[in-house]
Design an enzyme around this catalytic site. Sequence first.
Site, short mmCIF file in Angstrom:
data_model
loop_
_atom_site.label_atom_id
_atom_site.label_comp_id
_atom_site.label_asym_id
_atom_site.label_seq_id
_atom_site.Cartn_x
_atom_site.Cartn_y
_atom_site.Cartn_z
N ASP A 173 0.93 -1.27 0.09
CA ASP A 173 0.21 -0.01 -0.07
C ASP A 173 0.97 1.18 0.17
O ASP A 173 1.70 1.21 0.96
CB ASP A 173 -0.78 -0.20 1.22
CG ASP A 173 -1.71 1.28 1.43
OD1 ASP A 173 -2.22 1.53 2.71
OD2 ASP A 173 -1.84 1.90 0.39
N ASP A 211 -4.17 3.71 2.80
CA ASP A 211 -5.91 3.32 2.82
C ASP A 211 -5.89 1.81 3.04
O ASP A 211 -6.95 1.59 3.18
CB ASP A 211 -6.39 3.79 1.56
CG ASP A 211 -6.01 2.98 0.35
OD1 ASP A 211 -6.62 3.09 -0.76
OD2 ASP A 211 -4.93 2.03 0.58
N ASP A 226 -4.09 -10.30 -15.91
CA ASP A 226 -5.12 -11.30 -15.66
C ASP A 226 -6.35 -11.14 -16.73
O ASP A 226 -6.83 -10.06 -16.72
CB ASP A 226 -5.48 -11.21 -14.26
CG ASP A 226 -6.01 -12.75 -13.94
OD1 ASP A 226 -5.33 -13.04 -12.77
OD2 ASP A 226 -6.76 -13.49 -14.36
N ASP A 248 -8.28 -16.76 -16.89
CA ASP A 248 -9.20 -16.94 -15.91
C ASP A 248 -9.97 -18.22 -16.40
O ASP A 248 -10.90 -17.72 -17.38
CB ASP A 248 -9.94 -15.89 -15.38
CG ASP A 248 -10.53 -16.12 -14.01
OD1 ASP A 248 -9.64 -16.56 -13.10
OD2 ASP A 248 -11.84 -16.12 -13.97
N GLU A 274 -5.93 -20.79 -17.28
CA GLU A 274 -6.11 -21.52 -15.80
C GLU A 274 -7.25 -22.30 -16.35
O GLU A 274 -8.37 -21.92 -16.60
CB GLU A 274 -6.75 -20.39 -14.80
CG GLU A 274 -7.00 -21.13 -13.59
CD GLU A 274 -8.09 -20.31 -12.71
OE1 GLU A 274 -9.02 -19.83 -13.37
OE2 GLU A 274 -8.05 -20.55 -11.29
N HIS A 313 -3.29 -17.17 -5.44
CA HIS A 313 -4.20 -16.52 -4.62
C HIS A 313 -5.52 -17.43 -4.37
O HIS A 313 -6.63 -16.87 -3.54
CB HIS A 313 -4.69 -15.16 -5.36
CG HIS A 313 -5.37 -15.57 -6.50
ND1 HIS A 313 -4.59 -16.01 -7.61
CD2 HIS A 313 -6.67 -15.19 -6.87
CE1 HIS A 313 -5.62 -16.23 -8.48
NE2 HIS A 313 -6.73 -15.66 -8.17
N ASP A 314 -5.52 -18.52 -4.73
CA ASP A 314 -6.73 -19.55 -4.63
C ASP A 314 -6.55 -20.46 -3.65
O ASP A 314 -7.16 -21.38 -3.30
CB ASP A 314 -7.38 -19.86 -5.80
CG ASP A 314 -7.96 -18.98 -6.77
OD1 ASP A 314 -8.09 -19.18 -8.05
OD2 ASP A 314 -8.45 -17.89 -6.24
#
Length: 551
Positions: free
Chosen positions: A20, A24, A97, A198, A244, A318-319
Site C-alpha cells: 500500500d 488506505d 489477468d 481465468d 487457468e 491467490h486461490d
Amino acid sequence: MTKWWQDAVVYQVYPRSFQDSNDDGIGDLNGIRQRLPYIKQLGVDVIWLNPVYATPNDDNGYDISDYRAINPEFGTMADFDALLAEAHTLGLKIVMDLVVNHTSDEHHWFQESRKSRTNPYRDYYIWRDPVDGHAPNDWEGGFGGSAWEFDGATGQYYLHLFSKKQPDLNWRNPALRAAVYAMMRFWLDKGVDGFRMDVINFISKTDDFTHDHRSPINGPHVNEYLQEMNREVLSHYDVMTVGETPGAKPANALEYAGLNTNELNMVFTFQHLGVDLDPKFGRWVVHPFSLVRLKQIMSDWQTQLHGQAWNSLYWNNHDQPRVVSRFGNDSPQWRVRAAKMLGAVLHFMEGTPYVYQGEELGMTNAANFKSIADYRDIEILNAYQELVVDKGELTAEQMLQGIHHSGRDNARTPMQWDDTPNAGFTGASVTPWIGLNANYPQINAASQVDNPDSVFAFYQRMNQLRKQLPVVVSGTYKLLLPDDTQVWTYTRTLGQVQLLVVANFTADTLTRSEAAGTGKLILTNYADDAGAHLRGYEVKVYLQHKVRTSD
Ligand code: TEU
Ligand code: CA
C-alpha cells in the site's frame, strides 16, 4: 531452441495485498512500482498481476465492470503506465489477468443485456427460459447455490458459474468474441507482455442446457475459440499466455498448451492440488495428502507433455493455501527447510515456475484468524453460510479447521516486508483490508534479502541455476522410487548431463541409496552432504553425468 517464456520464472503479485503506497490499507500499483527492485533482486523475469481493472469487488476483482479502466483503489491508468514502463526498464515483463468467462453484473454490457430480450447486447450473455417454473438445469455456482439467477425484468434466468454478480459471457456470439479480442489488443498495444486467462476452459459450455449434472468444463468449442483468439490476436504479438484450466488433464493440455497447436503456451492444472481434498466437502474437509499420489500426478504431467506441450509449475496462488503449511511443515523447527525442499522439488521439474508473493519467504497459512469474521473471501463466507448455518452439514469448528488449512485468504494476507507494525505493508496506524499473519515479525523480507541461509536466497539460487544449466529448462524428467511414501526423487537428463533431485517429505532421518548422488552437490537446504542419509525435510540437487543405463 526455447522460447523466452520457457526460460522464464514468473512472480505472481496479488495487488490488493502486496504494498500500500497511500495508507488506505489496500495495496496499489504505485506500491508495486516501489517494490520492483525487490522483485528484480529475486531473479525472476515476469510479473503476473491479478486483475487491476474497475470492479465492485464481489470476488476481489474477478468481477470486472470495465476492462479498460483501472480499479480506483489501485490507482490510475497513468500509474499503470508508469509501472509497466519501470518494469520494462528493469528487464521485467508484465502479464495481465484476462477474465473473459464472465464479467461483473455492473458491466455496461450486462446492464444493457438485462434491459430487454431484443437489446443488442442480449446475446453477450446466456439467458434461458424457466423450465416448469424453475432454473433450466441443476448446475451449481462455484460460490454456492444455483448457477442460474432469475431476472424478473425479462422473465428469464442468466447463467453464472461463479457468483450471481459474475454473469457468464456467451462465447457462441461472434460479436462478443470480437469485443474481447479488441480489448486484448488495447492492452497488448500498450506493451503488456501477455495474459493469464481465468477459467479459460469454461468459455465453451454445452450447446444446450437441458442436461443436469453436466460439467461446464472443456466444452465442445474451447479449442476452436482459442485457435481463433490466437489467429486474431495472440499471433500478432510476442507474448506469453497461460490458461487457468480447472479439471484439465494432460490430454487436454496437449491441445491447450501444445507447442504447435496455436492455442496457448501453457496451462494451470488443479489435478495435483486435489490430493488432500475431501470427495464431498472439497477443501473444507482436509485429509493428509499422499506423496505417492502427488508424485504420480505431477510425473504424469512431466512425461506426457515432454516435447509436445509446455508445463506451468506451481504450488501456490491467490486461490490456494500456502504450500509450506499444506504439503510441508510450518513449525518453527522445520518451516525454512520444508519451504526450500518444496521449492526445489517444483523448480527443477520441466516447465515455467510460478512463485506466488511470499512463497519466496516461506510465508505460512494464517493460524491467528480465530473466527469467520476475520475472513474476507466470498468463497469462504458463502461456504460457511451454506455448510454451517443453512445446512448444518459441518460444525463451525470443523469449517474453521478446513478454512485454516485450505481457505484462499491464507494467501491473501498482506505481504510481510519487515517487522514494523503492519509488516511495512501499510502505515502503522492503518487498518488493512484484511488482517496480517501474526508471524510477520519472524517471517519477512527485510530479515531474508541479505541472509544467505534464507528461503529468499534459496529461491535466488534456483533462479540463477535455471539460467546457468540448460538441463533445468530442457532435461527429460524421470521419476525414481515411485512407491516411496517419504521421498521424492527424480532425474532430469540432457545429453550426458543429469540433475538428480532427492527430497525428504518427512521430519525423519532416512537412508536412500539414491541420495548419494555421484556428481557435484549444487543445492541443498543443509550445510553439507550426508551421503545416503536424508535429514528432516532435506533436499539435495546434484549435477552429475548420466550414470544409470536404464535412463
Ligand atoms: O479461479 C477459478 C477456480 O476454479 C477457483 O475459484 C477454484 O475453483 C476455487 O477457488 C477452489 O475452490 C479463478 C480465479 O483464480 C478465482 O480467484 C476466481 O474466484 C474465479 O476464477 C472466478 O473468476
Ligand atoms: Ca493503497
